[in-house]
Design a protein around this motif. Structure first.
Motif, PDB file in Angstrom:
ATOM      1  N   ARG A  88      -8.305  22.522  -5.316  1.00  0.00           N
ATOM      2  CA  ARG A  88      -7.363  21.630  -6.000  1.00  0.00           C
ATOM      3  C   ARG A  88      -6.640  22.380  -7.135  1.00  0.00           C
ATOM      4  NH1 ARG A  88      -7.007  16.182  -6.188  1.00  0.00           N
ATOM      5  NH2 ARG A  88      -9.032  15.905  -5.221  1.00  0.00           N
ATOM      6  N   ASP A  89      -7.403  23.171  -7.893  1.00  0.00           N
ATOM      7  CA  ASP A  89      -6.827  23.965  -8.980  1.00  0.00           C
ATOM      8  C   ASP A  89      -5.808  24.966  -8.428  1.00  0.00           C
ATOM      9  OD1 ASP A  89      -6.368  25.181 -11.485  1.00  0.00           O
ATOM     10  OD2 ASP A  89      -8.142  26.466 -11.307  1.00  0.00           O
ATOM     11  N   LEU A  90      -6.164  25.627  -7.343  1.00  0.00           N
ATOM     12  CA  LEU A  90      -5.238  26.578  -6.714  1.00  0.00           C
ATOM     13  C   LEU A  90      -3.954  25.867  -6.280  1.00  0.00           C
ATOM     14  CD1 LEU A  90      -4.368  29.257  -5.422  1.00  0.00           C
ATOM     15  CD2 LEU A  90      -5.685  28.583  -3.397  1.00  0.00           C
ATOM     16  N   LEU A  91      -4.090  24.751  -5.585  1.00  0.00           N
ATOM     17  CA  LEU A  91      -2.920  24.013  -5.092  1.00  0.00           C
ATOM     18  C   LEU A  91      -2.000  23.606  -6.240  1.00  0.00           C
ATOM     19  CD1 LEU A  91      -4.620  21.841  -2.338  1.00  0.00           C
ATOM     20  CD2 LEU A  91      -2.973  23.695  -1.974  1.00  0.00           C
ATOM     21  N   ALA A  92      -2.573  23.240  -7.369  1.00  0.00           N
ATOM     22  CA  ALA A  92      -1.777  22.823  -8.526  1.00  0.00           C
ATOM     23  C   ALA A  92      -0.973  23.980  -9.112  1.00  0.00           C
ATOM     24  CB  ALA A  92      -2.681  22.222  -9.599  1.00  0.00           C
ATOM     25  N   GLN A  93      -1.431  25.199  -8.879  1.00  0.00           N
ATOM     26  CA  GLN A  93      -0.747  26.379  -9.437  1.00  0.00           C
ATOM     27  C   GLN A  93       0.340  26.938  -8.533  1.00  0.00           C
ATOM     28  OE1 GLN A  93      -3.175  29.457 -11.290  1.00  0.00           O
ATOM     29  NE2 GLN A  93      -4.968  28.130 -11.022  1.00  0.00           N
ATOM     30  N   LEU A  94       0.370  26.531  -7.261  1.00  0.00           N
ATOM     31  CA  LEU A  94       1.342  27.105  -6.324  1.00  0.00           C
ATOM     32  C   LEU A  94       2.753  26.655  -6.668  1.00  0.00           C
ATOM     33  CD1 LEU A  94      -0.549  26.842  -2.927  1.00  0.00           C
ATOM     34  CD2 LEU A  94      -0.518  28.719  -4.592  1.00  0.00           C
ATOM     35  N   ARG A  95       3.707  27.556  -6.499  1.00  0.00           N
ATOM     36  CA  ARG A  95       5.111  27.281  -6.800  1.00  0.00           C
ATOM     37  C   ARG A  95       5.913  27.346  -5.504  1.00  0.00           C
ATOM     38  NH1 ARG A  95       5.759  31.727 -11.422  1.00  0.00           N
ATOM     39  NH2 ARG A  95       5.054  32.891  -9.621  1.00  0.00           N
ATOM     40  N   PRO A  96       6.105  26.185  -4.844  1.00  0.00           N
ATOM     41  CA  PRO A  96       6.843  26.171  -3.574  1.00  0.00           C
ATOM     42  C   PRO A  96       8.218  26.819  -3.710  1.00  0.00           C
ATOM     43  CG  PRO A  96       5.759  24.072  -3.910  1.00  0.00           C
ATOM     44  CD  PRO A  96       5.606  24.853  -5.192  1.00  0.00           C
ATOM     45  N   GLY A  97       8.537  27.647  -2.712  1.00  0.00           N
ATOM     46  CA  GLY A  97       9.830  28.317  -2.683  1.00  0.00           C
ATOM     47  C   GLY A  97       9.890  29.572  -3.532  1.00  0.00           C
TER      48      GLY A  97
END
Length: 185
Positions: free
Chosen positions: A117-126
């Motif tokens: 969940r922490d990783l997903l929150a840090q991802l920057r789409p595009g």
């Protein structure tokens, strides 16, 4: 480092010429680095993606900078056309229909996270390209993959599959690195 239009065009022409030469000789074009400006001779990691009618036709690249930029483009363009194991070699009658896209990568940096969940929150789409490592398994998606997988959960699930893991797999041993790419073409 963003390249000016002239140098971007030089790299696109180089990729096209390397593929054309490869179709005639079975080898990538040999280049003389003294013919190129300094910014095209710096060590850079690149990917070359080939498409025909918006369908992937080949994609090969390097995640680490081990060759001068112009040389890496020439080698990866040739390999994308003739050595991508997912596709048969590009045929001579396909050359004029190839759309060539170059991705010049920034050095990858580790992402620190304490849960999926922490990783997903840090991802920057595009923006982010990702490298996923787990044991001896490894996979990467260029930032352009966000166009077809725009949701972080979906992006990560497919990246796990590309690395040979189950889409719902999670382990505290997963390592993630992020990079950006200047896209040309």
């Amino acid at each position: 480092m963003s390249l000016n239009k002239e140098n971007q065009q030089r790299l696109l022409d180089l990729a096209k010429n390397s593929i054309r030469q490869g179709s005639q000789t079975g080898r990538p074009i040999k280049i003389d680095l003294t013919d190129y400006p300094r910014e095209l001779t710096e060590l850079r990691a690149t990917f070359v993606t080939l498409e025909i009618s918006h369908q992937l036709r080949g994609c090969i690249g390097m995640l680490e900078a081990v060759r001068p930029l112009a040389e890496d483009i020439a080698e990866n363009a040739y390999s994308a056309a003739f050595k991508d194991p997912r596709f048969p070699p590009v045929e001579a009658d396909e050359l004029d229909n190839l759309d060539i896209h170059l991705s010049i990568l920034t050095p990858a940096e580790p992402v620190t996270f304490d849960s999926e969940r922490d990783l997903l929150a840090q991802l920057r789409p595009g923006i982010d390209g990702l490298i996923l490592e787990e044991g001896h398994r490894r996979g990467t998606f260029l930032p352009s993959v966000w166009e077809s997988l725009p949701e972080p959960e979906q992006f990560l699930r497919h990246l796990k599959q590309k690395a040979g893991l189950a889409p719902d797999y999670w382990s505290k041993n997963i390592r993630i690195y992020r990079y950006q790419a200047e896209i040309i073409g």
